[in-house]
Write an enzyme that holds these catalytic residues in place. Structure first.
Site, PDB file in Angstrom:
ATOM      1  N   ILE A  66       0.829  -1.202   0.000  1.00  0.00           N
ATOM      2  CA  ILE A  66       0.000   0.000   0.000  1.00  0.00           C
ATOM      3  C   ILE A  66       0.867   1.256   0.000  1.00  0.00           C
ATOM      4  CG2 ILE A  66      -1.764   1.257   1.290  1.00  0.00           C
ATOM      5  CD1 ILE A  66      -2.706  -1.438   2.395  1.00  0.00           C
ATOM      6  N   ASP A 116      15.822   3.356  10.377  1.00  0.00           N
ATOM      7  CA  ASP A 116      15.483   1.991  10.790  1.00  0.00           C
ATOM      8  C   ASP A 116      14.459   2.074  11.917  1.00  0.00           C
ATOM      9  OD1 ASP A 116      15.309  -0.622  11.483  1.00  0.00           O
ATOM     10  OD2 ASP A 116      17.426  -0.903  11.982  1.00  0.00           O
ATOM     11  N   LYS A 233      -1.617  -1.958  17.170  1.00  0.00           N
ATOM     12  CA  LYS A 233      -2.518  -1.100  16.412  1.00  0.00           C
ATOM     13  C   LYS A 233      -3.451  -0.313  17.331  1.00  0.00           C
ATOM     14  CE  LYS A 233      -1.202  -1.794  12.216  1.00  0.00           C
ATOM     15  NZ  LYS A 233      -0.635  -0.658  11.437  1.00  0.00           N
ATOM     16  N   THR A 272      -1.208  -7.799   0.299  1.00  0.00           N
ATOM     17  CA  THR A 272       0.129  -7.247   0.505  1.00  0.00           C
ATOM     18  C   THR A 272       1.073  -8.346   1.007  1.00  0.00           C
ATOM     19  OG1 THR A 272      -0.421  -6.620   2.774  1.00  0.00           O
ATOM     20  CG2 THR A 272      -0.829  -4.990   1.047  1.00  0.00           C
TER      21      THR A 272
END
Length: 424
Positions: A66, A116, A233, A272
């Protein structure tokens, strides 16, 4: 022609070459059902459009999935895109990727900076370099597409700094990056439309609550790949809401309202690399099944292009700048969060303080580790230098002794030659 054919069908029935009506009805129903399912699962297309020439965009995860689609679409509209990548800008793959992206979008303002996200030190190096400017550098948009997960059955992995990798990359890295870039965001002029776009996932619904025992990464005992991903999340969404309040509370020197908006986006499930790892469980056998039954993945999962539509809507819709931040976008429209505790200020405060404390602790340990490594490196270089100097001295003394020996040997030869001549 049509009328005689219709009359023939009416009086004589269907011709023998005409397929069975029931079979035709079944086939058309099946094709229609597949087409309708695919249309539904593909989601909505972004209806908004915006000229992005001159806008500066920081984008993580912009080399695959995405994020790659988002990078292409933003760059094709003229935005200056800065890709934050794990590889250095000199990496051959990254050089080819950026050259290809510049050629396809006809936009030369695409660059890469090494960051990173599994290293707090790397994030601090980039972010402090970015804000260390007078006047402040232009910053119109931050899109945080980078994320990681551990496939079901996988082992718990920790970063070099000792943080569980899913929690680190999906939440703590974004928390650290936005925390350091906060002065640069608040310093943007009032007439600049600044947006922080944070993709999330509906898996946050299954996350454990952010109590005192689960504010920090899950313990080894409670850890599972699904719980770890869901918690990261959910923590990211709680932080996003709190970060918008943090920006709104800032008093601008010009006493004008804050112009930065945090936008949460749920792009949905897409085909993905991360989704494929999750479905295949990271195994070759799982990959074989994925390939064999790919038609179901194609039918039920979005393409990366369609999954990016909600992110592009959040980047381009003009209405977002006129409403309060902290909204959740799904299928290119505002939706409510499935959990009320996403807006819980007490949980947000606990999370913020705990994350700050964790980062402070890890950065101190990392600084001490780097200092020890630097000291060891200096001692090693000093020892190598001393050894080299001693070796050079030994070689010099040996060369001198060899020359003395050669001189004595020559003198002995001359004396021997003189005695022979005298004897003759």
């Amino acid at each position: 022609m049509p009328l005689p054919f219709i009359a023939s069908i009416f009086f004589d029935g269907l011709p023998p070459w005409f397929p069975d009506p029931w079979l035709l009805l079944k086939a058309s129903t099946a094709v229609g059902s597949v087409a309708l399912t695919k249309w539904y699962t593909s989601g909505r297309t972004n209806p908004a459009e915006r000229n992005l020439h001159g806008r500066v965009v920081l984008l993580t995860g912009g080399t695959s999935g995405i994020g790659a689609v988002t990078a292409y679409e933003l760059a094709s509209r003229g935005a200056q895109v800065v890709l934050l990548t794990r590889q250095p800008a000199s990496d051959p793959f990254l050089v080819d990727y950026i050259d290809d992206l510049r050629r396809k979008t006809n936009n030369q303002l695409i660059y890469a900076e090494q960051v990173d996200l599994s290293s707090l030190w790397s994030i601090r190096q980039f972010a402090t370099k970015w804000i260390d400017n007078a006047p402040p550098r232009r910053l119109d948009m931050i899109v945080l597409c980078a994320a990681t997960l551990t496939p079901p059955g996988g082992k718990r992995v920790e970063t070099e700094e000792g943080v569980e990798s899913t929690f680190m990359v999906n939440f703590l890295a974004n928390f650290h990056l936005l925390g350091i870039l906060s002065p640069a965001i608040r310093a943007q002029p009032f007439d600049r439309d600044v947006r922080i776009i944070i993709p999330t996932c509906s898996s946050y619904i299954a996350s454990p609550k952010l109590e005192d025992t689960t504010v920090l990464p899950l313990s080894k005992k409670d850890w599972t790949p699904g719980r770890a991903y869901a918690q990261s999340k959910f923590a990211l969404m709680v932080f996003a809401k709190a970060f918008q309040k943090h920006l709104d509370a800032y008093q601008r020197p010009d006493e004008l309202p804050m112009n930065a908006r945090v936008v949460l986006v749920d792009p949905g499930f897409a085909r993905t690399v991360g989704t494929r790892r999750w479905i295949t469980r990271g195994s070759l056998l799982g990959l074989l099944f994925y390939v064999v039954f790919y038609v179901f993945a194609w039918l039920l999962l979005k393409s990366p292009n369609m999954a990016a539509q909600s992110i592009l809507f959040a980047a381009m819709d003009s209405g977002i700048a006129r409403v309060p931040g902290g909204r959740l976008i799904k299928e290119c429209m505002d939706v409510d969060c499935a959990r009320k505790d996403v807006d819980d200020e007490k949980d947000a405060e606990k999370l913020w303080k705990a994350s700050d404390k964790l980062i402070e602790k890890l950065e101190k340990e990392s600084a001490l580790k780097r200092a020890r490594q630097k000291k060891m490196q200096e001692e090693k270089e000093k020892e190598e230098k001393n050894a080299k100097e001693e070796k050079e001295k030994v070689e010099e003394i040996e060369a001198l002794i060899n020359k003395i020996k050669e001189g004595k040997a020559k003198e002995g030869q001359k004396k021997g030659t003189g005695k022979k001549k005298a004897a003759k």
